[in-house]
Enzyme design. Structure first.
Site, PDB file in Angstrom:
ATOM      1  N   HIS A 123       0.803  -1.214   0.000  1.00 54.07           N
ATOM      2  CA  HIS A 123       0.000   0.000   0.000  1.00 54.07           C
ATOM      3  C   HIS A 123       0.839   1.269   0.000  1.00 54.07           C
ATOM      4  O   HIS A 123       1.907   1.338   0.602  1.00 54.07           O
ATOM      5  CB  HIS A 123      -0.938   0.007   1.212  1.00 54.07           C
ATOM      6  N   ASP A 124       0.344   2.262  -0.714  1.00 55.26           N
ATOM      7  CA  ASP A 124       0.901   3.624  -0.717  1.00 55.26           C
ATOM      8  C   ASP A 124       2.282   3.723  -1.344  1.00 55.26           C
ATOM      9  O   ASP A 124       2.976   4.725  -1.136  1.00 55.26           O
ATOM     10  CB  ASP A 124       0.928   4.204   0.708  1.00 55.26           C
ATOM     11  N   GLY A 141       5.092  -1.110   2.669  1.00 52.92           N
ATOM     12  CA  GLY A 141       4.269   0.066   2.452  1.00 52.92           C
ATOM     13  C   GLY A 141       5.052   1.363   2.399  1.00 52.92           C
ATOM     14  O   GLY A 141       6.127   1.497   2.984  1.00 52.92           O
TER      15      GLY A 141
END
Length: 261
Positions: A123-124, A141
């Site tokens: 994520h991200d 992440g």
């Protein structure tokens, strides 16, 4: 362009939008709130969860799972997305997660990248253009990766780290600090810098003058004795004569994590 072609065994949920010439192979599932650009091809057993935006002419070879919920305990179902550029290749069992509300809300992949089998991007993360991630390369992440970066097989990058443009991460290396542009990292216990990615720079058209300036910057940063502040002063002097050194110095000064050393 031709209309999308979807195999009878696949499911495309209402609300998904497929561009001209999209081909969806057998046993795929494309969820609602997914947008797929023209000419993109899905091999068998691919899964796309939304919100996800996929640009034109991407290739998902097979058993790829993209747009899944972030693997973060703080995620509470807020609307977050995955954005993929154009002309990328995703090989077997690649996984890409959407962003998190606290991390900016978006995972972003650029253009013309090659992500080989079992690559994972969490994520991200933000990945630039023209990168190669070899088999089992993994980003935790909030990792940022510049253009023309190579991650060799089984390389892993710790959360919140940055990897500068044209860096090379060797096989099995575990990166737990920022890697400046042009630097090559190899494993020896904990991974550490091993020089600049000279061969990669030559292949991308860097001439001898540019490479020599980057080598001088590397020696100032990693070879010369003394505190890092003195190294930055030497880099600042070199940056006046080299845009590449200026890019390296700007990368260092923008960092919040320590450099990998």
């Amino acid at each position: 362009m031709s209309q999308p072609l979807v195999h009878p065994s696949s499911i495309v949920e209402p609300g998904a939008r497929l561009g001209d010439g999209v081909r969806v192979g057998p046993f795929c599932w494309i969820g609602e709130d997914v947008e797929v650009g023209e000419g993109t091809v899905f091999g068998p057993h691919c899964t796309v969860q939304g919100p996800t935006r996929i640009g034109p002419r991407n290739r998902f070879v097979g058993h790829v799972a993209v747009g899944g919920d972030p693997q973060d305990k703080k995620y509470r179902g807020e609307r977050v997305e995955l954005v993929i550029g154009e002309g990328n290749t995703f090989r077997e069992f690649v996984t890409l997660n959407r962003g998190t509300g606290e991390g900016g809300g978006c995972t972003r992949i650029g253009d013309r990248n090659w992500l080989l089998a079992y690559t994972h991007i969490a994520h991200d993360c933000i990945v630039g253009n023209d990168c190669v991630f070899s088999n089992n390369a993994t980003l935790a992440g909030h990792v940022t990766v510049g253009d023309h970066v190579i991650l060799s097989g089984f390389a892993g990058v710790h959360q919140f780290c940055r990897i500068g443009a044209h860096a090379f991460i060797g096989m099995g290396a575990f990166v737990n600090g920022d890697v400046p542009p042009f630097v090559m990292v190899a494993q020896e216990g904990y991974s550490r810098p091993r020089g600049i990615n000279a061969e990669g720079l030559k292949r991308r058209g860097f001439d001898a003058h540019r490479i020599a300036a980057i080598k001088r910057a590397y020696r100032a940063l990693y070879v010369s004795q003394g505190p890092q502040e003195e190294a930055r002063e030497r880099l600042s002097a070199l940056a006046g004569e080299s845009a590449d050194v200026r890019e390296l110095l700007d990368f260092i000064e923008a960092g919040e994590r320590p450099l990998l050393r």
